[in-house]
Design a protein around this motif. Structure first.
Motif, PDB file in Angstrom:
ATOM      1  N   THR A 105      -3.894  -4.325  -3.821  1.00  0.00           N
ATOM      2  CA  THR A 105      -2.816  -4.007  -2.876  1.00  0.00           C
ATOM      3  C   THR A 105      -2.675  -5.113  -1.823  1.00  0.00           C
ATOM      4  O   THR A 105      -2.569  -4.849  -0.636  1.00  0.00           O
ATOM      5  CB  THR A 105      -3.091  -2.659  -2.169  1.00  0.00           C
TER       6      THR A 105
ATOM      7  N   LYS B 176       0.819  -1.229   0.000  1.00  0.00           N
ATOM      8  CA  LYS B 176       0.000   0.000   0.000  1.00  0.00           C
ATOM      9  C   LYS B 176       0.846   1.268   0.000  1.00  0.00           C
ATOM     10  O   LYS B 176       0.530   2.234  -0.692  1.00  0.00           O
ATOM     11  CB  LYS B 176      -0.953   0.002   1.200  1.00  0.00           C
TER      12      LYS B 176
ATOM     13  N   THR C 260       2.351   1.638  -3.538  1.00  0.00           N
ATOM     14  CA  THR C 260       1.283   2.036  -4.478  1.00  0.00           C
ATOM     15  C   THR C 260       0.981   3.523  -4.320  1.00  0.00           C
ATOM     16  O   THR C 260       0.922   4.268  -5.307  1.00  0.00           O
ATOM     17  CB  THR C 260       0.002   1.202  -4.235  1.00  0.00           C
ATOM     18  N   ARG C 261       0.802   3.932  -3.074  1.00  0.00           N
ATOM     19  CA  ARG C 261       0.478   5.340  -2.803  1.00  0.00           C
ATOM     20  C   ARG C 261       1.598   6.255  -3.297  1.00  0.00           C
ATOM     21  O   ARG C 261       1.354   7.289  -3.920  1.00  0.00           O
ATOM     22  CB  ARG C 261       0.244   5.529  -1.296  1.00  0.00           C
TER      23      ARG C 261
ATOM     24  N   VAL D 253      -7.513  -0.419  -4.287  1.00  0.00           N
ATOM     25  CA  VAL D 253      -7.530   1.041  -4.233  1.00  0.00           C
ATOM     26  C   VAL D 253      -7.938   1.538  -5.611  1.00  0.00           C
ATOM     27  O   VAL D 253      -7.263   1.223  -6.586  1.00  0.00           O
ATOM     28  CB  VAL D 253      -6.130   1.608  -3.882  1.00  0.00           C
TER      29      VAL D 253
END
Length: 290
Positions: free
Chosen positions: A30, A6, A9-10, A194
Motif C-alpha cells: 500500500t 490505503k 485497498t480497504r 496489509v
C-alpha cells in the motif's frame, strides 16, 4: 486514486468481503512510491511484456499495465479473480490467469501475448513461503526472461545476491548467480503492507547472463556438489564431500585426486569457493566418476 492507496485497498477488500489466507502468503503493498520505484527499477516500457506472479488486488499490476506492452498476471487464489476484474477492468493489456505458476504451461501461455517476440520481464511481489521454488522454476525454464525484478523476504534476497566468504553465501547464491547477475535494488519496510509481515522485504534485480557464469560438463551435477558443500556450513569441504560421497578408501582417494585436479584445498569451507571454483570441482569429481 491508486489501487494501492490505503483507503482504496480497504474499500476493495470490504466490498468483496475478502479475508487474507495465510496459506497463500498474502501481503498487499500500500505504498505508491515503492510501486513506482519497482517499475523504474525494472525499466518497463511499451516494448516489454511482463509476467507477474500473485497480483493480489492489482496494486502493482496497475503500474505495470500503464507502462508495459502487456501484462500476464498469474493468480492462484480463485477469490481474487472477480476482484481483479473489478480493479483492472479499464486495462485492455492485462490478462489474469487463474493458475499456479509452478503448474502452468508457461511456454504455451506466453504465446498468448499479442506480440510474444518482445522481451519478457518477470516483475512480482513473490509469496514468501514459496519464493525459491518459483524463482528456480522460472530461471531454469527454457523461457529467455531478460530480467527479474522481484520482491521477497530480505534475508532470501541477501542469500541470492551474496558473495563468497560471507555468511549469506550458499548453494542458493550459486544456483541463481550461475544464470543471473543479482543485486539488491532497495529495501521495503514491513510497515507498507496489509497485513504487515514480520520481516522487511527487498527488491532483487536479476539480469540474465548471455552465457552461464562457467561452462561445466553437467549443470545439475554442479548444483548437487554445491549443495553438498554447504550441508554443514562449519565443516570443511573435505568433511562435507566425504559425508555426501562416502568414506571408503577408494572414494577418499578419488576425492583427493579431484581436489588436486581442481586446485582446491580440502581444508577450506564451501563458502570460500567462488562459482568458477565449484565449476572446476564439479568437473573434476565427474572425471573421477563420483
Amino acid at each position: 486514486m491508486r489501487i494501492a492507496d490505503k483507503t482504496v485497498t480497504r474499500a476493495v477488500l470490504e466490498r468483496h468481503g475478502f479475508t487474507f489466507k495465510k496459506s497463500f502468503g498474502q501481503n498487499f503493498l500500500t505504498d505508491t512510491n515503492i510501486l513506482q520505484k519497482i517499475v523504474d527499477t525494472a525499466d518497463i516500457d511499451r516494448h516489454v511484456n511482463v509476467i507477474e506472479i500473485g497480483p493480489g488486488i492489482g496494486a502493482l499490476t496497475e503500474f505495470l499495465a500503464e507502462n508495459a506492452a502487456e501484462v500476464m498476471a498469474f493468480e492462484i487464489d480463485d477469490r481474487l479473480i472477480p476482484i481483479l476484474a473489478d480493479t483492472l477492468g479499464r486495462f485492455d493489456n492485462v490478462t489474469v490467469v487463474n493458475q499456479d505458476i509452478l503448474k502452468t504451461d508457461l511456454q504455451m501461455q506466453i504465446q498468448n501475448f499479442k506480440n510474444p517476440d518482445l522481451p519478457i520481464k518477470v516483475v512480482a511481489n513473490l509469496p514468501y513461503y514459496i519464493t525459491t521454488p518459483i524463482l528456480m522454476h522460472l530461471i531454469e525454464s527454457k523461457i529467455p526472461f531478460s530480467e527479474f525484478v522481484v520482491m521477497m523476504q530480505r534475508e532470501v534476497a541477501d542469500r541470492i545476491s551474496a558473495e563468497p566468504n560471507t555468511k549469506a553465501y550458499g548453494s542458493l547464491s550459486i544456483a541463481v548467480q550461475y544464470y543471473m547477475i543479482a543485486k539488491v535494488a532497495f529495501i521495503v519496510p514491513s510497515t507498507v503492507f496489509v497485513p504487515a509481515p514480520n520481516v522487511d522485504s527487498a527488491i532483487l534485480k536479476m539480469v540474465r547472463r548471455e552465457q552461464p557464469l562457467v561452462q561445466v560438463q553437467d549443470e545439475d551435477y554442479l548444483f548437487r556438489v554445491s549443495k553438498a558443500a554447504f550441508v554443514h556450513r562449519r565443516k570443511t569441504l573435505w568433511n562435507n564431500l566425504t559425508s555426501h560421497f562416502g568414506k571408503s578408501e577408494e572414494i577418499k582417494e578419488k576425492l583427493e585426486k579431484a581436489l588436486e585436479l581442481a586446485d582446491i584445498q580440502p581444508s577450506i569451507r564451501g563458502e570460500a569457493l567462488s562459482i568458477p571454483d565449484f565449476g572446476r570441482l564439479a568437473d573434476s569429481l565427474k572425471e573421477m566418476e563420483l
